[in-house]
Enzyme design. Structure first.
Site, PDB file in Angstrom:
ATOM      1  N   ASP A  32      51.567  33.970  44.491  1.00  0.00           N
ATOM      2  CA  ASP A  32      50.768  33.815  43.346  1.00  0.00           C
ATOM      3  C   ASP A  32      51.299  32.827  42.529  1.00  0.00           C
ATOM      4  O   ASP A  32      52.571  32.603  42.353  1.00  0.00           O
ATOM      5  CB  ASP A  32      50.636  35.039  42.361  1.00  0.00           C
ATOM      6  N   PHE A  81      43.211  37.094  47.645  1.00  0.00           N
ATOM      7  CA  PHE A  81      42.619  37.412  46.375  1.00  0.00           C
ATOM      8  C   PHE A  81      42.558  35.986  45.540  1.00  0.00           C
ATOM      9  O   PHE A  81      41.827  35.951  44.384  1.00  0.00           O
ATOM     10  CB  PHE A  81      43.283  38.369  45.578  1.00  0.00           C
ATOM     11  N   LYS A  85      38.158  32.667  38.563  1.00  0.00           N
ATOM     12  CA  LYS A  85      37.028  33.770  38.626  1.00  0.00           C
ATOM     13  C   LYS A  85      36.315  33.520  37.340  1.00  0.00           C
ATOM     14  O   LYS A  85      35.322  34.469  37.175  1.00  0.00           O
ATOM     15  CB  LYS A  85      37.460  35.183  39.038  1.00  0.00           C
ATOM     16  N   SER A 125      31.914  38.089  46.626  1.00  0.00           N
ATOM     17  CA  SER A 125      31.065  38.448  45.342  1.00  0.00           C
ATOM     18  C   SER A 125      29.905  38.906  45.519  1.00  0.00           C
ATOM     19  O   SER A 125      29.362  38.212  46.126  1.00  0.00           O
ATOM     20  CB  SER A 125      31.642  37.646  44.212  1.00  0.00           C
ATOM     21  N   THR A 127      27.839  37.853  43.694  1.00  0.00           N
ATOM     22  CA  THR A 127      26.976  36.874  42.968  1.00  0.00           C
ATOM     23  C   THR A 127      26.578  35.849  44.203  1.00  0.00           C
ATOM     24  O   THR A 127      25.632  35.090  44.114  1.00  0.00           O
ATOM     25  CB  THR A 127      28.056  35.960  42.216  1.00  0.00           C
ATOM     26  N   TYR A 150      31.378  28.854  40.095  1.00  0.00           N
ATOM     27  CA  TYR A 150      32.223  29.950  40.670  1.00  0.00           C
ATOM     28  C   TYR A 150      31.530  30.590  41.990  1.00  0.00           C
ATOM     29  O   TYR A 150      32.013  30.881  42.844  1.00  0.00           O
ATOM     30  CB  TYR A 150      32.406  31.145  39.669  1.00  0.00           C
ATOM     31  N   LYS A 154      32.355  30.895  46.323  1.00  0.00           N
ATOM     32  CA  LYS A 154      32.387  31.964  47.024  1.00  0.00           C
ATOM     33  C   LYS A 154      31.410  32.056  48.338  1.00  0.00           C
ATOM     34  O   LYS A 154      31.865  32.317  49.322  1.00  0.00           O
ATOM     35  CB  LYS A 154      32.013  33.423  46.216  1.00  0.00           C
ATOM     36  N   LEU A 201      32.508  42.345  30.552  1.00  0.00           N
ATOM     37  CA  LEU A 201      32.472  43.445  29.646  1.00  0.00           C
ATOM     38  C   LEU A 201      33.542  44.312  29.387  1.00  0.00           C
ATOM     39  O   LEU A 201      34.018  44.497  28.169  1.00  0.00           O
ATOM     40  CB  LEU A 201      31.323  44.113  30.047  1.00  0.00           C
ATOM     41  N   ARG A 232      24.736  47.240  35.861  1.00  0.00           N
ATOM     42  CA  ARG A 232      25.569  46.695  36.935  1.00  0.00           C
ATOM     43  C   ARG A 232      26.109  47.732  37.564  1.00  0.00           C
ATOM     44  O   ARG A 232      26.133  49.021  37.013  1.00  0.00           O
ATOM     45  CB  ARG A 232      26.974  45.736  36.583  1.00  0.00           C
TER      46      ARG A 232
HETATM   47  P1  NAD Z   1      42.707  37.884  38.824  1.00  0.00           P
HETATM   48  O1  NAD Z   1      42.482  36.360  38.104  1.00  0.00           O
HETATM   49  O2  NAD Z   1      43.332  38.811  37.864  1.00  0.00           O
HETATM   50  O3  NAD Z   1      43.613  37.491  40.098  1.00  0.00           O
HETATM   51  C1  NAD Z   1      43.570  36.156  40.883  1.00  0.00           C
HETATM   52  C2  NAD Z   1      45.242  35.840  40.841  1.00  0.00           C
HETATM   53  O4  NAD Z   1      45.096  34.823  41.686  1.00  0.00           O
HETATM   54  C3  NAD Z   1      45.762  35.715  39.371  1.00  0.00           C
HETATM   55  O5  NAD Z   1      47.045  36.379  39.580  1.00  0.00           O
HETATM   56  C4  NAD Z   1      46.056  34.251  39.674  1.00  0.00           C
HETATM   57  O6  NAD Z   1      47.136  33.883  38.924  1.00  0.00           O
HETATM   58  C5  NAD Z   1      45.985  33.729  41.165  1.00  0.00           C
HETATM   59  N1  NAD Z   1      45.537  32.498  41.547  1.00  0.00           N
HETATM   60  C6  NAD Z   1      44.572  31.778  41.016  1.00  0.00           C
HETATM   61  N2  NAD Z   1      44.479  30.304  41.606  1.00  0.00           N
HETATM   62  C7  NAD Z   1      45.622  30.371  42.599  1.00  0.00           C
HETATM   63  C8  NAD Z   1      46.202  29.440  43.392  1.00  0.00           C
HETATM   64  N3  NAD Z   1      45.511  28.149  43.476  1.00  0.00           N
HETATM   65  N4  NAD Z   1      47.301  29.681  43.999  1.00  0.00           N
HETATM   66  C9  NAD Z   1      48.041  30.869  43.807  1.00  0.00           C
HETATM   67  N5  NAD Z   1      47.589  31.927  43.130  1.00  0.00           N
HETATM   68  C10 NAD Z   1      46.490  31.638  42.264  1.00  0.00           C
HETATM   69  O7  NAD Z   1      41.287  38.214  39.387  1.00  0.00           O
HETATM   70  P2  NAD Z   1      41.061  39.354  39.875  1.00  0.00           P
HETATM   71  O8  NAD Z   1      39.855  40.113  39.139  1.00  0.00           O
HETATM   72  O9  NAD Z   1      41.975  40.124  40.514  1.00  0.00           O
HETATM   73  O10 NAD Z   1      39.952  38.835  41.201  1.00  0.00           O
HETATM   74  C11 NAD Z   1      40.774  38.491  42.728  1.00  0.00           C
HETATM   75  C12 NAD Z   1      39.582  37.888  43.547  1.00  0.00           C
HETATM   76  O11 NAD Z   1      38.504  38.695  43.456  1.00  0.00           O
HETATM   77  C13 NAD Z   1      39.403  36.666  42.914  1.00  0.00           C
HETATM   78  O12 NAD Z   1      39.061  35.679  44.264  1.00  0.00           O
HETATM   79  C14 NAD Z   1      37.719  36.738  42.543  1.00  0.00           C
HETATM   80  O13 NAD Z   1      37.017  35.629  42.461  1.00  0.00           O
HETATM   81  C15 NAD Z   1      37.445  37.920  43.304  1.00  0.00           C
HETATM   82  N6  NAD Z   1      36.320  38.730  42.542  1.00  0.00           N
HETATM   83  C16 NAD Z   1      36.617  39.292  41.417  1.00  0.00           C
HETATM   84  C17 NAD Z   1      35.781  40.161  40.741  1.00  0.00           C
HETATM   85  C18 NAD Z   1      35.821  40.835  39.324  1.00  0.00           C
HETATM   86  O14 NAD Z   1      34.877  40.841  38.758  1.00  0.00           O
HETATM   87  N7  NAD Z   1      37.166  40.672  39.033  1.00  0.00           N
HETATM   88  C19 NAD Z   1      34.494  40.197  41.359  1.00  0.00           C
HETATM   89  C20 NAD Z   1      34.233  39.555  42.401  1.00  0.00           C
HETATM   90  C21 NAD Z   1      35.139  38.791  43.234  1.00  0.00           C
HETATM   91  N1  UFG Z   2      28.242  41.839  28.936  1.00  0.00           N
HETATM   92  C1  UFG Z   2      27.866  41.740  27.488  1.00  0.00           C
HETATM   93  N2  UFG Z   2      28.957  41.510  26.750  1.00  0.00           N
HETATM   94  C2  UFG Z   2      30.073  40.891  27.161  1.00  0.00           C
HETATM   95  C3  UFG Z   2      30.211  40.777  28.660  1.00  0.00           C
HETATM   96  C4  UFG Z   2      29.326  41.293  29.270  1.00  0.00           C
HETATM   97  O1  UFG Z   2      26.889  42.486  27.191  1.00  0.00           O
HETATM   98  O2  UFG Z   2      30.923  40.404  26.193  1.00  0.00           O
HETATM   99  C5  UFG Z   2      27.251  42.195  29.996  1.00  0.00           C
HETATM  100  C6  UFG Z   2      26.650  41.151  30.739  1.00  0.00           C
HETATM  101  O3  UFG Z   2      25.280  40.668  30.217  1.00  0.00           O
HETATM  102  C7  UFG Z   2      26.364  41.979  31.969  1.00  0.00           C
HETATM  103  C8  UFG Z   2      27.145  43.093  31.858  1.00  0.00           C
HETATM  104  O4  UFG Z   2      27.684  43.308  30.622  1.00  0.00           O
HETATM  105  O5  UFG Z   2      25.222  42.606  31.723  1.00  0.00           O
HETATM  106  C9  UFG Z   2      28.288  42.915  33.072  1.00  0.00           C
HETATM  107  O6  UFG Z   2      28.854  41.581  32.552  1.00  0.00           O
HETATM  108  P1  UFG Z   2      30.316  40.958  33.256  1.00  0.00           P
HETATM  109  O7  UFG Z   2      30.659  39.553  32.740  1.00  0.00           O
HETATM  110  O8  UFG Z   2      31.286  41.786  33.066  1.00  0.00           O
HETATM  111  O9  UFG Z   2      29.919  40.953  34.929  1.00  0.00           O
HETATM  112  P2  UFG Z   2      28.878  40.012  35.585  1.00  0.00           P
HETATM  113  O10 UFG Z   2      28.032  41.144  36.282  1.00  0.00           O
HETATM  114  O11 UFG Z   2      28.369  39.037  34.846  1.00  0.00           O
HETATM  115  O12 UFG Z   2      29.768  39.377  36.781  1.00  0.00           O
HETATM  116  C10 UFG Z   2      30.491  40.031  37.461  1.00  0.00           C
HETATM  117  C11 UFG Z   2      31.764  39.238  37.601  1.00  0.00           C
HETATM  118  C12 UFG Z   2      31.463  37.885  38.589  1.00  0.00           C
HETATM  119  C13 UFG Z   2      30.593  38.071  39.609  1.00  0.00           C
HETATM  120  C14 UFG Z   2      29.470  38.836  39.335  1.00  0.00           C
HETATM  121  C15 UFG Z   2      28.433  39.188  40.608  1.00  0.00           C
HETATM  122  O13 UFG Z   2      32.563  38.900  36.841  1.00  0.00           O
HETATM  123  O14 UFG Z   2      32.767  37.335  39.273  1.00  0.00           O
HETATM  124  O15 UFG Z   2      29.816  40.288  38.808  1.00  0.00           O
HETATM  125  O16 UFG Z   2      29.239  39.931  41.182  1.00  0.00           O
HETATM  126  F1  UFG Z   2      30.179  36.799  40.112  1.00  0.00           F
END
Ligand code: NAD
Ligand code: UFG
Length: 323
Positions: A32, A81, A85, A125, A127, A150, A154, A201, A232
């Protein structure tokens, strides 16, 4: 079996490292660059599991670092991972997102190929479905147009992995499409701790709960949903982590496999705020704000394929969510 977890000090990666160890995978290597996490997570994983993961502070775009990691370890599989994001940030800094996520994945795949490691589980994701015009997402629907750079990264990585598999069918590739991960390990030692003001959120609600932020802006109350606020599919992060363990265990023959990881239920923003207040006995101040550009009204997973083929399902789905 040696498993490289890229982004393993992050939110989902750290929970996955714990679940891997709990399931007998003791040889975990984490890399990382710490751009969104801290290396003290390695101590915390050790505190929870009794096992210390080998850690490399390194960027996936750094070929030399990848060479060092792959030459020093006999890596059998990679759970990938690492990536940026934040949806909103990606609109403002698209090149950083393409470079980090897409270019970074290319470098990682090149290193895997060079060292004969051809098994990868990728964090995709929901998305990637874009705006398909229905709320229940099923894998057969295929990809749509994601609403942000973003999301595009993906979708591009999914396409790239599909092309790679067509060219080299000895790869075993899992594309796991996450819905909305929330929650934390029950020890309270690891969890979601984003740097700066949270976009999502649940971490936003948490910061309001501890008084760091004043109130939650509820983005829109005029959607066609149960109470007008966005809905969601919120999935507990430990359930999500276990989906990766199942993907590693079950997907042993070369192929390209796609799974939704969600619960199959959707909850509104107001339901989440109310549940948080009830469970934690705190008041969460909120105000109704305009819709957030790019947001969809409602979506949730059809998780039946993961249940059928991976024997995985979200077990925490009927529990009340804490922090
Ligand atoms: P996070 O930011 O907590 O974890 C990602 C980690 O990757 C971090 O520790 C960051 O320091 C590291 N990182 C970023 N770029 C890097 C690089 N170039 N080299 C090495 N390390 C790097 O995020 P998370 O929520 O744990 O998400 C993990 C994965 O899941 C991501 O790819 C994210 O896009 C995907 N994802 C997350 C969500 C969500 O809502 N959390 C939803 C869908 C997909
Ligand atoms: N929301 C609020 N207030 C906030 C944040 C979010 O009302 O301050 C609402 C949003 O409008 C949405 C819900 O809460 O209705 C969830 O929002 P998030 O931002 O927590 O999550 P999203 O669904 O927008 O996005 C998530 C991940 C993305 C991924 C997407 C689709 O963060 O990485 O789901 O999988 F792309």
């Amino acid at each position: 079996m040696s498993i490289l977890v890229t982004g393993g000090t992050g939110y989902i990666g750290s929970h996955t490292a714990v679940e891997l160890i709990n399931n007998g995978y003791k040889d975990i290597i984490i890399m990382d660059n710490l751009c969104n996490s801290s290396d003290n997570v390695i101590d915390k994983i050790e505190k929870i599991t009794g096992i210390r993961c080998k850690f490399y502070e390194a960027d996936i775009r750094d070929e030399k670092a990848l060479d060092k990691i792959f030459s020093e370890n006999n890596i059998d599989a990679v759970i990938h991972f690492a990536g940026l994001k934040a949806v909103g940030e990606s609109v403002k800094k698209p090149l950083e997102y393409y470079d980090n996520n897409v270019n970074g994945t290319i470098k990682l795949l090149e290193a895997m190929k060079k060292y004969g490691c051809k098994k990868i589980v990728f964090s995709s994701s929901a998305t990637v479905y874009g705006d398909p015009g229905v709320s229940k997402y099923v894998e057969e629907m295929g990809r749509g147009n994601p609403s942000s750079p973003y999301g595009e990264t993906k979708a591009i990585i999914e396409e790239m992995l599909e092309s790679l598999y067509r060219a080299e069918p000895d790869w075993t590739i899992s594309l796991l499409r996450y819905f909305n991960p929330i929650g934390a390990h029950k020890s309270g030692l690891i969890g979601e701790d984003p740097k700066g003001i949270p976009n999502n959120l649940m971490p936003y609600i948490q910061k309001v709960a501890i008084g760091e932020l004043k109130e939650v802006s509820v983005y829109g109350d005029d959607y066609e949903t149960k109470d007008g606020t966005g809905e969601r599919d919120y999935i507990h992060v430990v359930d999500l982590a276990n989906g990766h363990v199942k993907a590693l265990e079950k997907l042993t023959t070369p192929g390209i496999y796609v799974y939704n990881l969600g619960t199959g239920n959707s909850y509104s923003v107001l339901e989440i705020i109310k549940a948080f207040e009830r469970v934690n006995n705190v008041k969460i101040n909120y105000k109704i704000a305009p819709r957030r550009p790019g947001d969809l009204s409602r979506f949730y997973a059809d998780p039946t394929k993961a249940k059928r083929e991976l024997n995985w399902e979200a077990t925490n789905r009927n529990r009340r969510y804490g922090t």
